[in-house]
Write a protein that holds these residues in place. Sequence first.
Motif, short mmCIF file in Angstrom:
data_model
loop_
_atom_site.label_atom_id
_atom_site.label_comp_id
_atom_site.label_asym_id
_atom_site.label_seq_id
_atom_site.Cartn_x
_atom_site.Cartn_y
_atom_site.Cartn_z
N VAL A 57 9.13 -16.39 -6.72
CA VAL A 57 10.37 -16.66 -5.98
C VAL A 57 11.46 -16.90 -7.03
N LEU A 58 12.27 -15.88 -7.25
CA LEU A 58 13.27 -15.97 -8.32
C LEU A 58 14.55 -16.66 -7.87
N GLY A 59 14.87 -16.51 -6.59
CA GLY A 59 16.13 -17.10 -6.13
C GLY A 59 16.14 -17.24 -4.63
N HIS A 60 16.93 -18.18 -4.17
CA HIS A 60 17.07 -18.37 -2.72
C HIS A 60 18.42 -18.96 -2.41
N GLY A 61 18.80 -18.82 -1.13
CA GLY A 61 20.06 -19.39 -0.67
C GLY A 61 20.07 -19.38 0.85
N ALA A 62 20.89 -20.23 1.44
CA ALA A 62 21.01 -20.28 2.89
C ALA A 62 22.37 -20.83 3.26
N SER A 63 22.83 -20.44 4.44
CA SER A 63 24.09 -21.00 4.94
C SER A 63 24.17 -20.78 6.45
N ALA A 64 25.25 -21.25 7.04
CA ALA A 64 25.49 -21.09 8.48
C ALA A 64 26.98 -21.11 8.72
N SER A 65 27.41 -20.54 9.85
CA SER A 65 28.85 -20.52 10.09
C SER A 65 29.27 -20.88 11.51
N HIS A 66 28.53 -20.49 12.53
CA HIS A 66 29.03 -20.68 13.89
C HIS A 66 27.86 -20.68 14.86
N ALA A 67 28.09 -21.22 16.06
CA ALA A 67 27.07 -21.16 17.11
C ALA A 67 27.47 -20.18 18.22
N SER A 68 28.75 -20.12 18.53
CA SER A 68 29.26 -19.13 19.48
C SER A 68 29.88 -17.98 18.69
N ILE A 69 29.66 -16.76 19.18
CA ILE A 69 30.21 -15.60 18.49
C ILE A 69 31.74 -15.67 18.41
N ALA A 70 32.37 -16.45 19.31
CA ALA A 70 33.83 -16.59 19.27
C ALA A 70 34.29 -17.14 17.92
#
Lengths: 392, 135
Positions: free
Chosen positions: A241-254
């Motif tokens: 496992v050379l690299g990893h990352g995660a994120s999030a932005s919204h719950a509604s597509i709006a």
Amino acid sequence: MSRSPVIVGVADAPTHERGRALPGATVLSIQRDAANEALAQAGLTMRDVDGLAVAGMWGMPGPGAMQPVLLTEYLGLEWPRYLDGTNVGGAAFVLHAGRAAEAIRSGQADVVLIVYGSLQKSQAARALGGRPAMFSNQWDIPAGLPLPVGAYAMAAQRHAHVYGSTRETLAEIAVATRAWAALNPAAAFREPMTVDDVLDARMIASPLGRYDCCLVTDGGGAVVMTTEERTRDLRTPPVHVLGHGASASHASIAHMPDMAKLEVAEQSSRAAYAMAGRGPAEIDLAMLYDSFTITVLMTLEALGLCGYGEGKEFVRGGRTGPGGAFPVNTNGGGLSYCHPGMYGLFTIIEACHQLWGIAGERQAEGVRTAICHGTGGVLSSGATLILSTENG
Amino acid sequence: MTCDKPVPAIDAESEPYWTGAREGRLMIQRCGRTGRCFLYSRRLAPGAEDADIRWIEAKGTGMVYSFTVCHAPAGPAFRDETPYVVVCVELDEGARIVSNLVTGDIDAVHIGQRVEVFFDRVSDDLTVPKFRPAG
């Protein structure tokens, strides 16, 4: 080097009849069976496991709200030192692997088991409606937005408007993915398919038709991670496992910041590339969560495998299919292999098959470094892993 | 009069929107510090304090940011309405709203199309702001 995190075992649950779990399976037993198979592949047993990661939609409301606890009990783990139940949708397991890598590196755990299971097909648990109209979804649900497909459809419509992708572009992805599935005996749908088949199929939410959408199947899987040092005693060569990352932005597509760009994947992959010291040019295989054909198109662009707006050229003419220039979703993906609801784990399982060179008829040439990317919700969350046969 | 479709779980932070709708007003939020308008999600007013945020009445006009024509209904309550259009409208003030675009000409729906709000009283308790082509 010694505590460098590696994957040493993977397994997916066998299914039959277009993705139905074998008779007698429960949502817990398919996870146990996959876990035992993945551990056996490595030469480990459940007694070696001291870390557990799991996410799913089962057991809720109820004990499913504490899945790591219930599975600790069910699997008979003794005092696990590391637990992760983070649920960011279908990206969860890719996120779990990244966090497990750090737990292993730091000494918090020696052997981490990541598991998933679902009987959504057998239990007919899947529907386009019926979600609670709460929080930012109190606009989408009363409007009758079928979820998740309608949200992905709006992104596809926007992508077409901004970048000129077409229904044919999306169909190319479905066809290439089906061609890989034809080479995978475990895939639920293996019959050849043409671009016209995809275009002529029943429309679900424009511009997405039946074959732009992932399957609804049962299924499950397991991934076993440990330290590089430990692999000296094990059966399988390490996948690093050379690299990893995660994120999030919204719950509604709006509230997706730009509906034509999967920026959450750009963010998570940027972190993964930086950690790995690798860039898109050094990737030999992409395993991308293909909830819908548009997800693949937008993920390819966001991971920098091509530029924004270049995806339509990238996938043209079967480039991502068997014998093409750049292999994508060689197991047949969620579109044709299996899709038990939260597919992310299967991107890791197949990447390891390819990196170990044990993918049989569908083995791609010269795969040394692979990128796995999971997408959750309605293009809401993203998690990236960069895996390689080589360390550093 | 009752509504057989899913109804919003109105909470303290969305109540002004739905109360406004019952009164025929389209309410959105505006950040006093940045001037940006949004609806419910704080995503578009990063860093803003609660005290900076005010509810304002929107003009009710905007354009289609994206849309989908739903041929498969979101459950039995929508079965008799297919095909129907779910739209993401970008209001002229900048806020985005997911709603329905009600039109007799579904084939003409396109991104960038000008639309205007109307108020659909779906039950005694609930009025849903929806959109139609600007006329």
